[in-house]
Structure formats: C-alpha cells, structure tokens
Design a protein around this motif. Structure first.
Motif, mmCIF file in Angstrom:
data_model
loop_
_atom_site.group_PDB
_atom_site.id
_atom_site.type_symbol
_atom_site.label_atom_id
_atom_site.label_comp_id
_atom_site.label_asym_id
_atom_site.label_seq_id
_atom_site.Cartn_x
_atom_site.Cartn_y
_atom_site.Cartn_z
ATOM 1 N N ALA A 95 -9.634 5.118 7.601
ATOM 2 C CA ALA A 95 -9.910 4.722 8.992
ATOM 3 C C ALA A 95 -9.216 5.695 9.943
ATOM 4 N N ARG A 96 -9.584 5.633 11.203
ATOM 5 C CA ARG A 96 -8.936 6.461 12.235
ATOM 6 C C ARG A 96 -8.254 5.550 13.229
ATOM 7 N N PRO A 97 -6.946 5.416 13.331
ATOM 8 C CA PRO A 97 -5.979 6.053 12.440
ATOM 9 C C PRO A 97 -5.947 5.348 11.077
ATOM 10 N N PRO A 98 -5.471 6.076 10.057
ATOM 11 C CA PRO A 98 -5.459 5.492 8.709
ATOM 12 C C PRO A 98 -4.463 4.340 8.613
ATOM 13 N N ALA A 99 -4.787 3.358 7.777
ATOM 14 C CA ALA A 99 -3.886 2.214 7.589
ATOM 15 C C ALA A 99 -3.638 2.030 6.095
ATOM 16 N N TRP A 100 -2.472 1.468 5.750
ATOM 17 C CA TRP A 100 -2.191 1.157 4.347
ATOM 18 C C TRP A 100 -3.044 -0.042 3.939
ATOM 19 N N PRO A 101 -3.414 -0.138 2.666
ATOM 20 C CA PRO A 101 -4.219 -1.284 2.223
ATOM 21 C C PRO A 101 -3.472 -2.601 2.444
ATOM 22 N N GLU A 102 -4.241 -3.667 2.594
ATOM 23 C CA GLU A 102 -3.677 -5.010 2.802
ATOM 24 C C GLU A 102 -2.842 -5.437 1.592
ATOM 25 N N PRO A 103 -1.808 -6.266 1.828
ATOM 26 C CA PRO A 103 -1.083 -6.834 0.680
ATOM 27 C C PRO A 103 -2.022 -7.688 -0.173
ATOM 28 N N THR A 104 -1.736 -7.742 -1.460
ATOM 29 C CA THR A 104 -2.560 -8.570 -2.352
ATOM 30 C C THR A 104 -1.671 -9.666 -2.931
ATOM 31 N N ARG A 105 -2.281 -10.699 -3.501
ATOM 32 C CA ARG A 105 -1.497 -11.876 -3.869
ATOM 33 C C ARG A 105 -1.575 -12.272 -5.338
ATOM 34 N N GLY A 106 -2.588 -11.786 -6.027
ATOM 35 C CA GLY A 106 -2.753 -12.286 -7.402
ATOM 36 C C GLY A 106 -3.189 -11.176 -8.333
#
Ligand SMILES: Nc1nc2c(ncn2[C@@H]2O[C@H](COP(=O)(O)OP(=O)(O)OP(=O)(O)O)[C@@H](O)[C@H]2O)c(=O)[nH]1
Ligand SMILES: [Mg+2]
Length: 467
Positions: A95-106
């Motif tokens: 993405a612009r600006p780049p983002a870290w992936p979302e936290p995951t839970r399982g």
C-alpha cells in the motif's frame, strides 16, 4: 513391445518415479505474539515465488544454481485449518504508504508446490524434476506455554498461580479478579453468571501483566489467544487462590466446575493441539524478538527467557519428554531465529544470534541428545532499513536509515550494541540500545521482499529436501 506400448510404459514408469520423488514437508512457524510470524511467512512465500527469477537467495543452493523450475500456491489438504492471509499481507505491504500486516490470533496454513531439478545425480537420473509440497503452518507460541499444564492437577496449578501473586506488581494488577473470587464460596452451587465475569477479570489480568510487566509467560495461553474458542465455557475458570476447599466437591459446585473446566481445557485444547497438529510437524522454526524485550528492560528480558525455556520443553524429546506418551513427535530440524535484525547495524547481527543461542542453550542440550538438528540465526524477514556509515565527532560509525513507523519521517541512527550473552547489571545501567520501530520498506508487489538471511533459514530447513 511395440513402440507406442514402450512409450506408454515409459510414461507410466516416469509418473511412478515422479511420485517417488515428490515429497511433503510440514513446516511449522511459531513465536510469541508480535515476534514476526506473519512477516516471516509472507516474505518466505514471496522469496519462493520469485526464486529462480529475481529473488536474492545466494545461500540456498537450488535457487543459486538455477534448479528451481516453478513454485505455486496450491489448496491446502487440511480443510479445517484457516488459510494464511498471504494476499492480504501483500496488499498491506504494497500500500501507499506501506503498512505491516495485521496481527493474527490463531492457526493458519499455506501450501506451496516447489518444482525443482534435483542436484543429486541419482535422483536426476531417475527423473528430471521433483516436487516438494511445502505446508507452512503459523500458530501462536503461547499455545506451547500450556504444555506443563498437562502434568498438573487443578490444585497444583492453582498453587503455582498463587505463587505468582508474591510479585508486587502482578498482585496489584490482580485486584479485580481476586476480589470477585473472594466473594464466591467454593462449595456454593456453580453459576455461569458468576464464573464468566470472574474469568473475564482474570483474562484481563493476564493481558495487563503482559502489557505492564512485559510478561510473556501467560497461562493458560488460550485465554489471551482463544482463536475460535472465544467465550467458550472451557475458557471460564480461574485458579483457586482463596484458601482451603472442602473435600468431595463436584461440578455442581463452583470449585468442582472450575476443576472440570481446567481438565477439559487440558484434554481438548492442550493435548488436542499436540495430537492433531504438533505431532504432524516435520520442521519447526521458533521466532524470537529479543530486541523488544531488551528495550523494555531486565524484567521483560527475564520473562522472555523463562517463556523460551517453557517453549523448549515441547522439543525435549527423550527421557524428559513425559508428554510423548500422548503421541510421537517427529520434528527433526529446529531453527531458532532472532527476528527484526534490520533494527541493528550489521556488526551486531552475530551478537544477536549469540544472545539467542545463550537463551536457548538449555533446551539445545536436551534436543541434541534426542537427535534433533538445531540451528540459531539472526534474520530480518522484511528489511525496513539500509545500513551505512556516518561521521560522529571525527569518528566513522555504522548507522541505519529507515522511516519511523509513527510518522514515516526518514531517520538515521545508531541503535547501539546488543549483549552477546545474558545481559548483566552493568548492561542495564548503561543500556545504550535504542529500538525505533520502522515502517515497512516502499515495495512493489512484482518484486521479492528485501530480507536478511532468509535464504540461510531456507537452506537449513529445506536443504536436505530440495537438494
Ligand atoms: N523492521 C522489521 N520489523 C519487523 C519485521 N518482522 C516483523 N516486524 C515488526 O513486528 C511486528 C509484528 O510482526 P508480525 O509478523 O505481525 O508478528 P506475528 O508474530 O505474526 O504477530 P501476531 O500475529 O500478533 O502474533 C510487525 O508489525 C513489524 O512492526 C522485520 O523483519 N523487520
Ligand atoms: Mg501473525
């Protein structure tokens, strides 16, 4: 035999040999929350998809020698396991600006078919190509912290938790659940309307200890990462820390009900995970974020060390592995990786790997005895900085450049030194380590993600399979 028949036979034999060369490998990726599991798997898959094209994997022979013929994502065999969110992670990173992936839970899984030309002469003679089906499984390291529960009764576990309350900070945070539980008589009739809020207050305490105290060793692990079991009665119990309990209580009473739920938790969630998942893993990588713990201070670092030792128990096969009566583990290669090494200048990477090695040495000994091949390295799954040198008061010192996560501003900094063995009091006093969180690099989906030493991880984990 006619010519066509001969050809048909050859094709059949070829297909048969082909199947003989094809293999499956289940690679498990774990680590405590935020240790970098999603980033690691995303980057690994991205590197593999680009291997043979433009990926930089000089330390992984099949890629370096141009023997990788093609890699594609294929549907997973395990229909009950959620799919790893690879595309979503790529979308965020690009993405612009780049983002870290979302936290995951399982738990989640992604399967790759890796088609390659065997380097081994014998294999090559039999057939030109072979395929490795690589099943990559992401699961929370917190689930491994529950292993010791299997050997404990509810009364023993309660006693152990009572011990934790000796710690002033933890005791101060425990106020709400301690008060709620004190108002419940152990032999009063079991009532969900009272147990559910008590368990919720206890779960908040686990989360608060994690946040306030940097505590990593939170048990039961599913309370903080319940996955699909959020709100299940099996997760509604707390340790009994309010004095003696009359004998002979059963699940009609509060104490007995919590004891029954504790046993259910052990049987279905803890033993169930080891039986249904862990037993099927061939290779394991444990990701460890030493840098955040170092940055938070001595208590947090000591906690990380304790949590790692607890995690290591799952790999201590042999005499000490009492729990193996439940199932036969088959992990034969275990990699410990210190993640986010791009937060350090390159001169510190060796020190970071040695620090991690010191942290896991106890378990090393055990696992080596049982014949597991173990390795430790420092890596960055997604390199967010570039390294160089700057002049400082007439000296040239190594420095990093990246963009700060908060405001995306470019920064140049020297993050400091990492201790190469367990940090002593002196280190904590002069603590020169400055951990700045970086935004992900500007990156386009068509390129492989920039990394540090992922190829070494691949060489260790898959070296004997894709060879
Ligand atoms: N600079 C840098 N930061 C990283 C790297 N890997 C992970 N991070 C940072 O660590 C955070 C957590 O990474 P994840 O990959 O989401 O970690 P996780 O173990 O999957 O986390 P949970 O899903 O919450 O358990 C990211 O949001 C980044 O801020 C890396 O290679 N370099
Ligand atoms: Mg994750």
């Amino acid at each position: 035999m006619s010519r066509t028949a001969l050809e048909q036979w050859r094709n059949k034999a070829g297909a048969w040999v082909q199947r003989g060369l094809d293999q499956r490998l289940r690679l498990a990726v774990t680590g405590l929350s935020r240790s970098g599991k999603t980033a690691f798997i995303t980057s690994l898959v991205s590197q593999l998809e680009h291997a043979g094209l433009d990926a930089r994997l000089p330390h992984w022979p099949p890629a370096a020698q141009g023997r990788l013929l093609g890699i594609k994502r294929v549907p997973s065999r395990h229909h009950h396991v959620p799919a790893f969110g690879y595309e979503a992670a790529l979308d965020q990173l690009s993405a612009r600006p780049p983002a870290w992936p979302e936290p995951t839970r399982g738990i989640s899984e992604i399967t790759l078919a890796i088609k390659y030309q065997p380097g081994n002469r014998l294999k090559r003679k039999l057939n030109d190509t072979a395929t490795l089906y690589l099943e990559i499984v992401d699961y929370p390291g917190e689930w491994l912290l529950d292993l010791p529960l299997l050997a404990m009764s509810y009364a023993q576990w309660s006693e152990q938790q009572r011990g934790l309350l000796q710690d002033e900070v933890l005791a101060a945070l425990a106020g709400p659940w301690l008060q709620a539980g004190a108002a419940i008589a152990p032999d009063s009739p079991a009532d969900d309307a009272r147990l559910a809020p008590l368990a919720a207050a206890y779960t908040r305490w686990l989360l608060d200890s994690k946040r306030e105290r940097g505590a990593y060793l939170v048990q039961p692990g599913r309370f903080v990462l319940p996955g699909e079991y959020q709100g299940a009665p099996m997760l509604q119990f707390v340790p009994w820390v309010w004095g003696t309990v009359p004998a002979g209580l059963d699940d009609r009473h509060h104490y007995g009900m919590m004891e029954a739920r504790f046993e259910h938790y052990k049987k279905h969630l803890v033993a169930g995970f080891y039986r249904d998942f862990f037993a099927g893993f061939d290779r394991q990588i444990v990701l460890v974020d030493c840098l955040t713990a170092l940055n938070r201070g001595p208590d947090s670092f000591a906690e990380l060390s304790r949590a790692l030792n607890a995690i290591l128990q799952s790999f201590e096969y042999g005499k000490s592995g009492w729990w193996q009566r439940l199932f036969a583990p088959r992990i034969d290669k275990l990699l410990f990786a210190a993640t986010k090494a791009d937060h350090l200048t390159p001169d510190q990477h060796g020190r970071l790997a040695r620090l991690l090695n010191t942290l896991v040495r106890g378990g090393h000994r055990q696992a080596r005895l049982a014949g597991i091949d173990i390795h430790t390295l420092a890596l960055a799954s997604i390199k967010a900085t570039s390294s160089g040198q700057v002049s400082h008061r007439g000296d040239t010192i190594p420095a990093l450049q990246g963009r700060r996560l908060d405001d995306f501003e470019p920064v140049t900094l020297y993050p400091g030194e990492v201790p190469e063995s367990l940090p002593d009091a002196e280190f904590w006093q002069r603590q020169g380590f400055d951990f700045t969180e970086f935004a992900p690099p500007q990156w386009h989906k068509d390129q492989p993600l920039p990394h540090l030493r992922l190829d070494q991880a691949l060489a260790f984990l898959l070296g004997d399979k894709v060879s």
